[in-house]
Design an enzyme around this catalytic site. Sequence first.
Site, PDB file in Angstrom:
ATOM      1  N   SER A   1       0.827  -1.203   0.000  1.00 56.96           N
ATOM      2  CA  SER A   1       0.000   0.000   0.000  1.00 56.96           C
ATOM      3  C   SER A   1       0.857   1.247   0.000  1.00 56.96           C
ATOM      4  O   SER A   1       2.050   1.225   0.333  1.00 56.96           O
ATOM      5  CB  SER A   1      -0.894   0.009   1.243  1.00 56.96           C
ATOM      6  OG  SER A   1      -0.120   0.298   2.403  1.00 56.96           O
ATOM      7  N   ASP A   2       0.235   2.361  -0.366  1.00 57.60           N
ATOM      8  CA  ASP A   2       0.861   3.647  -0.118  1.00 57.60           C
ATOM      9  C   ASP A   2       0.905   3.848   1.392  1.00 57.60           C
ATOM     10  O   ASP A   2       0.241   3.150   2.150  1.00 57.60           O
ATOM     11  CB  ASP A   2       0.077   4.770  -0.807  1.00 57.60           C
ATOM     12  CG  ASP A   2       0.945   5.973  -1.126  1.00 57.60           C
ATOM     13  OD1 ASP A   2       2.003   6.126  -0.479  1.00 57.60           O
ATOM     14  OD2 ASP A   2       0.572   6.759  -1.999  1.00 57.60           O
ATOM     15  N   TRP A   3       1.681   4.827   1.834  1.00 59.00           N
ATOM     16  CA  TRP A   3       2.029   4.936   3.243  1.00 59.00           C
ATOM     17  C   TRP A   3       1.103   5.885   3.991  1.00 59.00           C
ATOM     18  O   TRP A   3       1.038   7.076   3.694  1.00 59.00           O
ATOM     19  CB  TRP A   3       3.484   5.375   3.385  1.00 59.00           C
ATOM     20  CG  TRP A   3       4.399   4.270   2.994  1.00 59.00           C
ATOM     21  CD1 TRP A   3       4.457   3.617   1.790  1.00 59.00           C
ATOM     22  CD2 TRP A   3       5.360   3.621   3.825  1.00 59.00           C
ATOM     23  NE1 TRP A   3       5.390   2.621   1.814  1.00 59.00           N
ATOM     24  CE2 TRP A   3       5.967   2.604   3.052  1.00 59.00           C
ATOM     25  CE3 TRP A   3       5.783   3.822   5.134  1.00 59.00           C
ATOM     26  CZ2 TRP A   3       6.968   1.777   3.555  1.00 59.00           C
ATOM     27  CZ3 TRP A   3       6.773   3.010   5.641  1.00 59.00           C
ATOM     28  CH2 TRP A   3       7.360   1.993   4.856  1.00 59.00           C
TER      29      TRP A   3
END
Length: 711
Positions: free
Chosen positions: A243-245
Site C-alpha cells: 500500500s501507499d504509506w
Amino acid sequence: MPSDSHWRESPAHAMDIDAIVTELTLEEKIAMMSGSGFYRIHTESKKWGAKPYPAGAANERLGIEGFKFSDGPRGVIVGHSTCFPCSMARGATFDRDLEWRVGEVMAIEARAQGVNLLGQVCVNLLRHPAWGRAQETYGEDSYHLGEMGAALSSGTQHHNVISTVKHFALNSLENTRFELDVRVSERTLREVYLPHFRKIIEAGCLSVMSAYNKINGTYCGQNAYLLTDILRREWGFEGFVHSDWVLGVYSPHGAEAGLDIENPEPAWYGEKLLKAVREGAIDEAVVNQAVRRMLQTLKVIEETADPRESYPASLVACDVHTGLACEVAEKSAVLLKNTGTLPLDRTTIQNLGVFGRLANFENTGDRGSSRVSPPYIVTPLEGLTACLGSEQVTFAGDESAPQVAGLASRSFDAAIVVVGYTAAEEGEFIPQDINLGQDDIPESLAAILDGARGRNDSPAIGGDRTSLSLPADQIDLICNIARENPQTIVVIVAGSAVMVEEWIDDVPAALQTFYAGMEGGAALARLLFGDVSPSGRLPFSVVRDATDYPLFDGTAITLDYGYWHGYALLQRQDREPRFPFGYGLTYSTFAYSDLRSQRVLDGGLEAFVTVVNTGNRRAIDTPQLYIGWPGKAAERPRLSLRGFDRVELGPGESRQVRFRVEPRDLAWYDPEASTWKIESGSHKIVIARSANDPENLCVEVEFEEETCLGR
C-alpha cells in the site's frame, strides 16, 4: 551507516518457501503482511526517511529481515544521498540509457545504506500540469512513461534492489488524493492510464505500490479488478503489492483483492485481519499466497549474483554519482527560445547580472516523501560564479523591487533571471498535522511560505498549483529587466508546464531547467556558456490558454478522466500550443531524410531515418516516431508517440536511426470484445522533432486485415 549484508544473508533462499509458510504461525504470517516500527523511527528522527523503514516480510524467529524501504524518485531519501534532477526533468532527456544509469546509482546508494526496496518509479500520467506532484513523474504520454520507467526499474534491479512502480493507478491529483473517486471508461483505462504500468511490469519490476484514490467507486488498495484480474491474471505479475504509506488501506479485505502488505503499520491487517481469518471471513489461503509472494521476491534478489563485490558507504554521493547528476541536469534542460543570445561568450561577457530570489535558493523540489538531503547543492548563482569568477558575476536584485532591478540590469553585458516555483507552490501536500520533517524549513523557504497562498498561520506546504503562470511579481521582474537589457535570459525552475504568454515575446532566450538536483547550478553555467548544447525536450505541452487543458479541480471528490489530454487533445481541438510536446532547441540544426518503414514478422513494424547535423556545433537531436491511425474502428489521436531516440552528432555528421514498434503499441482496446486489436488500413509513420513539427517526414504502411492480440 547500516550495511546491506543482513538481508543478503536471509534464509529465504536457503529454505523451501512452502516449508517456511508451513513453519510460520498464522500470527507470524499476518505480521509479515504489515510494516512495523515506522512510527517509532519517525518519532525518533522527526524526519521522513531518515532510516530505512521496515516494510513487511520480516520474521525475527526465522531470521528473515524482510523489506527495508526508502522512497526515491530523486534519489535515495535515506542519509545524504545523491540528489538527481526530478523525474520530470529526467523525462525531458528522452534518454533510456541515462535513466538506466540513474536507477543503477540509486540502487548502489540504497544497498550502501541498508535499503532493499525502493519506491522510485512514479509513472502516474500528467493529465494536467497543476497536479502538485507532477515533478515526480516523467510527462503526459503513456508510451514515454513506460519506456523511461522500465529503464529506471531495470537499472535499479540490476543491483538486486527491489523496484516499486507507483501509484497504481490514476493518481494525478494531490490535495484530495485520499478521497478522490476517478471515474473512467474501460477503453480509457486500458489505452491511456495503464499501458505504461504494464510495460514496466513486463520489464521485470518486482513490486507495485497501490494508490490512495478510488477507481469507479473502489479504493485502489482493495480493488480486485485492478490488483488481481488485470495485474496478475492478465499481465502475469508475480511480485508483491504494497500500500501507499498512511491511509492506503481501508479494510482487511484488501488482502483478498491482492494487496499483500499494508504500510507503514498494521491499521487494518494485524489484529483485524487475524480476526477475519479466524472467523472464516477471509480464507487463510489468501494470507499464505501473500507471504509466498514476499518470500519469492526476497529469494530472487538473494539468489541473483551482485554486479559488485561490495556496497560500501563511501559510494554514497561519490564523485562519479554526483557527476552523473550533473550530466542529467545538462541533458534535461529544455531551450524554449533563442534568438541568437545563447550561448554566451566568455570573452565578451565581462559583467553578468543575476536576478530573482530563486537564483541563490537551494531548490531541488518538494519537501514531501521524495525529498533528498544531499551533502551540498549548487545554486544557479553559485554555478555561474564558479564558472566566471566572483568579480564578473553580481546578484543584482529580485522580485521585491522589480523596477530597481530593471534599472540595475542596464549595467550588465547580460542578465540571467531565475524564476519559478518552490515547495511552497507545488509538491506533495503536507497538512499542518503531518510532520515529514518540513519543520526544519530554512529561512529562505520560510520567507517564501509567508507570502504564498496566505498561509502565514500554517506550516502546511505543497499541493496542487493554483496558477499555471509565474507569480505576478516574477512576471514584473522579467518585464522590467527585458525592457532595459537586450540580453535577458529567463531560467524557469518548475515541476511541469508553465504558461509564458505574459512575457515570452519580450525576451530573447528562455530555458526550463525543472528542479535540477544538487548539481543544477553547475550544469546551468555549462549550458549558458555553450560547454554543452541543451538537448532536453518537453515531456508535456505548454498551451497559450489554460482552458486548452482538461478540467482540473483541486477540491474535487469525484472526477471523470476522459480519453483526451495533452497533445492528443490539442490536435483534436485544432489548438496550437505555445510549445508542443517533444519540443526543444539546441545550439545546432538537424535534418531528416531517407525515411522508410515496413511490417515485421511478429506483427509490429520498424522504421529507419537518417539524421544529419546541419549546423556548426556538436549537439544531440531527439527524433521522435509518431503514428497516425486509420481511426475507423474507433476514434484515436491524430498522432501518437511510439518511438524516440537520442543522436549525438558533430557538424556535418549523419547517422541512421532505427525504430522498432511492438504489436501492442499499434493496438487499440475494444471494450466490447475485451481484447486489443490492430486496425486494418493505412498507418502513417511520422518522424518529427515534436508532436507539432511542420517539417516532419511521413510514409504510410498498410495493414491489410484486422489483428486481435488478446488481453
